[in-house]
Design a protein around this motif. Structure first.
Motif, short mmCIF file in Angstrom:
data_model
loop_
_atom_site.label_atom_id
_atom_site.label_comp_id
_atom_site.label_asym_id
_atom_site.label_seq_id
_atom_site.Cartn_x
_atom_site.Cartn_y
_atom_site.Cartn_z
N PRO A 1 0.79 -1.23 0.00
CA PRO A 1 0.00 0.00 0.00
C PRO A 1 0.83 1.29 0.00
O PRO A 1 0.35 2.33 -0.42
CB PRO A 1 -0.84 -0.10 1.28
N THR B 1 -7.61 4.11 3.77
CA THR B 1 -6.67 5.19 3.52
C THR B 1 -7.28 6.52 3.90
O THR B 1 -8.47 6.61 4.20
CB THR B 1 -6.26 5.22 2.03
N TRP C 1 -7.44 1.05 -0.31
CA TRP C 1 -6.38 0.62 -1.21
C TRP C 1 -6.48 -0.91 -1.23
O TRP C 1 -6.44 -1.56 -0.19
CB TRP C 1 -5.00 1.04 -0.71
#
Length: 152
Positions: free
Chosen positions: A69, A90, A143
């Motif tokens: 990520p 996120t 993500w």
């Protein structure tokens, strides 16, 4: 029983045939990333988080070049990469998990960095399950899922 095991093996093997890039996750709680596709290449990272989502960007024999990520790329053995779909929250604020896609009721909130399992993605929403607490979250907050991706 044998048929069920054979089906499970076939289901696990099928995603290996996918063309990169595709999302996957780390299966063990300890996974070593290397600088090249082989055990003789030095380790660049050791991940200690099972279910962390990764993006497979290349395949070489039994090795997978993955991106985490944070954007770090390296090589991992294919046996360390699971086809279980996960994602990580996120952004700077908690993500709201709703009762249905676009629904008015917030069931839970997940802090940035929380990892959960994905299912039922479509129209910009995914069902996100964190240890049994589930709800629908906008894909832009995650993500581990491509924009516009549909999951059954």
């Amino acid at each position: 029983m044998v048929a069920a095991l054979a089906c499970g093996v076939a289901a696990d093997a099928a995603p290996d045939q996918r063309e990169p890039p595709y999302y996957a996750s780390l299966s063990p709680s300890r996974a070593r990333m290397r600088t090249g596709p082989g055990r003789t290449f030095p380790s660049s990272w050791v991940y200690v988080r099972a279910d962390l989502p990764v993006r497979v960007v290349a395949v070489f024999k039994e090795w997978r070049r993955v991106e985490d990520p944070g954007g770090t790329q390296g090589w991992m053995l294919g046996t360390l990469v699971s086809h279980t779909r996960t994602a990580i929250v996120t952004g700077g604020e908690p993500a709201e998990l709703r009762d249905r896609p676009g629904g008015p009721h917030v069931l839970w909130r997940a802090q940035p960095g929380v990892v959960g399992r994905l299912s039922q993605c479509g129209n910009g929403w995914c069902r996100f399950d964190v240890h049994g607490q589930a709800g629908f979250v906008q894909t832009e907050r995650l993500w581990g899922v491509a924009p516009g991706e549909v999951l059954p």
